[in-house]
Design an enzyme around this catalytic site. Structure first.
Site, PDB file in Angstrom:
ATOM      1  N   CYS A  85       0.825  -1.314  -0.265  1.00 39.37           N
ATOM      2  CA  CYS A  85       0.133  -0.108  -0.140  1.00 39.37           C
ATOM      3  C   CYS A  85       0.565   1.582   0.277  1.00 39.37           C
ATOM      4  O   CYS A  85       2.079   1.215   0.825  1.00 39.37           O
ATOM      5  CB  CYS A  85      -0.842   0.027   0.995  1.00 39.37           C
ATOM      6  N   CYS A 104      -0.670   3.561  -6.954  1.00 36.80           N
ATOM      7  CA  CYS A 104      -2.075   2.881  -5.619  1.00 36.80           C
ATOM      8  C   CYS A 104      -2.344   1.525  -5.792  1.00 36.80           C
ATOM      9  O   CYS A 104      -2.209   1.219  -6.934  1.00 36.80           O
ATOM     10  CB  CYS A 104      -3.844   3.588  -5.325  1.00 36.80           C
TER      11      CYS A 104
HETATM   12  N1  DGL Z   1      -4.097   0.025  -1.729  1.00 36.68           N
HETATM   13  C1  DGL Z   1      -3.270   1.121  -1.036  1.00 36.68           C
HETATM   14  C2  DGL Z   1      -2.359   2.365  -2.068  1.00 36.68           C
HETATM   15  O1  DGL Z   1      -1.579   1.721  -2.635  1.00 36.68           O
HETATM   16  C3  DGL Z   1      -4.478   2.716  -0.860  1.00 36.68           C
HETATM   17  C4  DGL Z   1      -5.680   2.222  -0.401  1.00 36.68           C
HETATM   18  C5  DGL Z   1      -6.958   3.011  -0.041  1.00 36.68           C
HETATM   19  O2  DGL Z   1      -7.275   5.045  -0.202  1.00 36.68           O
HETATM   20  O3  DGL Z   1      -6.994   2.418   1.313  1.00 36.68           O
HETATM   21  O4  DGL Z   1      -2.024   3.456  -1.651  1.00 36.68           O
END
Ligand code: DGL
Length: 263
Positions: free
Chosen positions: A75, A188
């Site tokens: 993430c 993301c």
């Molecule tokens: N998957 C997450 C990222 O890579 C973010 C998604 C969220 O806002 O929770 O930033």
């Protein structure tokens, strides 16, 4: 060393599956725990203090429960903020996921690159630092998408997502002019879940950069001395809420796990 390598992968939700899939390809013999912190999703809407206050103790609990050999933070919204805190608090090796600005700028021909991330990720000082250090003469446009991660979650859960909803989120990435955008960094991990839609809805062709293969290589390198002595147990999928995936989601998850079953 021979003991089954154990890898923990954390994301706010289902986006980390795009990283997880690549790690499973690189180390199909490892034992996996995938944790989706649905209680706190979306991280992009939380303040920096809230995210640090949430993730540092959560990772401590997960390390105690699953004793991983490596923990992958799949993430950007977490990794651009929390990696130093995690490394100071725990001895387990960590692999983070941060915007792939360096390779994107190195390969852009028009020298116009966009970084598509959550509002949190594009605001981070860490991301600004990557641009300062690695833009290599490129114009970098930061695009904070308010809803794209939630749209990706909904799509994987079988909901119909309109073209208009996705187009509204990605439109600012496309800067026209004498030098127009030719490269978009997916900063993301949720966005590669929608890659086919992103490609189809782009107003012109661009290269979409997904850092997942590089993260998988880094994780596999850290595990290179650990070889599995017996076949791994099925990968575990855990929602921090304790919810079980719906049958639709369970079907959608199967290809990401690359293993016959998950618990
Ligand atoms: N998957 C997450 C990222 O890579 C973010 C998604 C969220 O806002 O929770 O930033």
């Amino acid at each position: 060393m021979t003991s089954t390598p154990t890898i923990l992968v954390l994301d706010s939700g289902l986006g980390g599956l795009t990283v997880f899939r690549e790690i499973v390809r690189a180390r199909p013999d490892a034992a996996y725990t995938y944790v989706a912190d649905d209680v706190f999703f979306p991280y992009g809407h939380h303040s920096e203090e809230e995210i640090i206050g949430r993730v540092v103790p959560l990772i401590g609990e997960l390390i105690a429960a699953h004793t991983p050999d490596v923990a992958v933070i799949a993430c950007n919204t977490i990794s651009t903020l929390v990696m130093a805190h995690l490394r100071a608090a725990y001895t387990v090796p960590f692999v983070g996921t941060v915007p792939a600005i360096k390779p994107a700028c190195a390969s852009s021909r028009t020298k116009r690159v966009s970084v598509l991330g959550t509002k949190g990720t594009v605001r981070r000082e860490y991301t600004q630092g990557l641009i300062r250090d690695f833009a290599q003469g490129c114009d970098v446009t930061l695009v904070g998408a308010a809803n794209l991660a939630s749209l990706a979650e909904a799509a994987l859960n079988g909901e119909a997502i309109s073209d208009a909803a996705i187009t509204a989120e990605i439109a600012p990435c496309f800067v026209d002019g004498p030098a127009r955008t030719d490269t978009v960094v997916m900063a993301c991990t949720h966005y590669p879940l929608l890659l086919d839609r992103l490609v189809a809805l782009a107003p012109w062709e661009v290269t979409w950069i997904d850092p997942a293969p590089a993260i998988a290589r880094r994780t596999a390198d850290l595990m290179s001395k650990v070889s599995a002595s017996h076949p791994p147990a099925p990968a575990q999928f855990i929602y921090t809420s304790g919810a079980a995936p719906s049958p639709t989601l369970a079907r959608a998850l199967a290809p990401y796990f690359g293993q016959p079953a998950f618990a």
